[in-house]
Design an enzyme around this catalytic site. Structure first.
Site, PDB file in Angstrom:
ATOM      1  N   LYS A  10       0.902  -1.234  -0.152  1.00 55.12           N
ATOM      2  CA  LYS A  10       0.026  -0.107  -0.028  1.00 55.12           C
ATOM      3  C   LYS A  10       1.042   1.353  -0.131  1.00 55.12           C
ATOM      4  CE  LYS A  10      -3.828  -2.511   2.381  1.00 55.12           C
ATOM      5  NZ  LYS A  10      -5.168  -2.273   3.229  1.00 55.12           N
ATOM      6  N   TYR A  50     -12.215  -2.889  -3.574  1.00 54.78           N
ATOM      7  CA  TYR A  50     -12.664  -2.953  -2.332  1.00 54.78           C
ATOM      8  C   TYR A  50     -14.317  -2.947  -2.402  1.00 54.78           C
ATOM      9  CZ  TYR A  50      -8.189  -2.267  -0.121  1.00 54.78           C
ATOM     10  OH  TYR A  50      -6.886  -2.629   0.290  1.00 54.78           O
ATOM     11  N   ASN A 113      -2.045  -0.492   7.003  1.00 51.93           N
ATOM     12  CA  ASN A 113      -1.466  -1.539   7.462  1.00 51.93           C
ATOM     13  C   ASN A 113      -0.402  -2.094   6.241  1.00 51.93           C
ATOM     14  OD1 ASN A 113      -3.455  -2.113   5.535  1.00 51.93           O
ATOM     15  ND2 ASN A 113      -4.492  -3.735   6.976  1.00 51.93           N
ATOM     16  N   HIS A 116      -1.813  -5.518   1.563  1.00 48.76           N
ATOM     17  CA  HIS A 116      -3.055  -6.301   1.288  1.00 48.76           C
ATOM     18  C   HIS A 116      -2.946  -7.469   0.718  1.00 48.76           C
ATOM     19  CE1 HIS A 116      -6.908  -7.506  -0.136  1.00 48.76           C
ATOM     20  NE2 HIS A 116      -6.304  -7.717  -1.141  1.00 48.76           N
ATOM     21  N   GLU A 127      -8.758 -10.918  -7.484  1.00 47.17           N
ATOM     22  CA  GLU A 127      -7.843  -9.750  -7.515  1.00 47.17           C
ATOM     23  C   GLU A 127      -6.513  -9.757  -8.419  1.00 47.17           C
ATOM     24  OE1 GLU A 127      -8.959  -8.842  -2.697  1.00 47.17           O
ATOM     25  OE2 GLU A 127      -6.995 -10.111  -3.444  1.00 47.17           O
TER      26      GLU A 127
END
Ligand code: CMP
Length: 149
Positions: A10, A50, A113, A116, A127
């Site tokens: 990210k 998402y 975080n 992913h 994905e």
């Protein structure tokens, strides 16, 4: 064919110069990198990625964060790749992630975080297809693969 999973570094992970650390962990574990690219995600792509969180209160912040800078997309292959990578990433909330995991070692935030990863084999297929054309995910051999399954 060995199991494949999708992993994304990210914008916080890229901004903190963690790309090499993250790739190095998966490589040393014995997983094989079979797809790699980087991009600043559009809002449309982020919304599609998402989509399952579209009604959640954190969704607008999540989209704004994930489109805020470069991200790195990867496909990793190996024995039980989906669950192995999820265990290596640690709990979604970095504050709750165990030491030794990527989030437990590098993060302090729920939203920021660092990484992913797909939560199931079916999600991984969806994905991977969202970010990679078929010819961008490579099929190649490694000399030491016999030791890893
Ligand atoms: P990720 O594994 O990319 O999947 C969805 C992301 O939404 C998750 O990591 C977090 O970054 C974010 N997220 C999940 N739950 C929350 C929450 N309660 N508050 C803020 N962000 C969240």
């Amino acid at each position: 064919m060995a199991e494949r999973t999708f992993v994304m570094v990210k914008p916080d992970g890229v901004g903190r110069r963690l790309i090499a650390d993250i790739i190095g962990r998966f490589e040393k574990r014995g997983l094989k990198l079979v797809g790699l690219k980087m991009q600043v995600m559009t809002e449309a792509l982020a919304g599609e990625h998402y989509a399952e969180h579209a009604e959640r209160p954190f969704f607008p912040d999540l989209i704004s964060f994930i489109t805020s800078g470069p991200t790195v997309q990867m496909v990793w292959e190996g024995n039980e790749a989906v669950s192995v990578v999820r265990a290596m990433n640690g709990a979604t909330n970095s504050l709750e992630a165990a030491q030794g995991t990527i989030r437990g070692d590098f993060g302090l935030s729920m939203q920021n975080n660092v990484v992913h990863a797909s939560d199931s084999v079916d999600t991984a297929k969806r994905e991977i297809a969202l970010y990679f054309n078929e010819n961008e995910v490579l099929d190649y051999g490694m000399p030491d693969e016999q030791w890893l399954s």
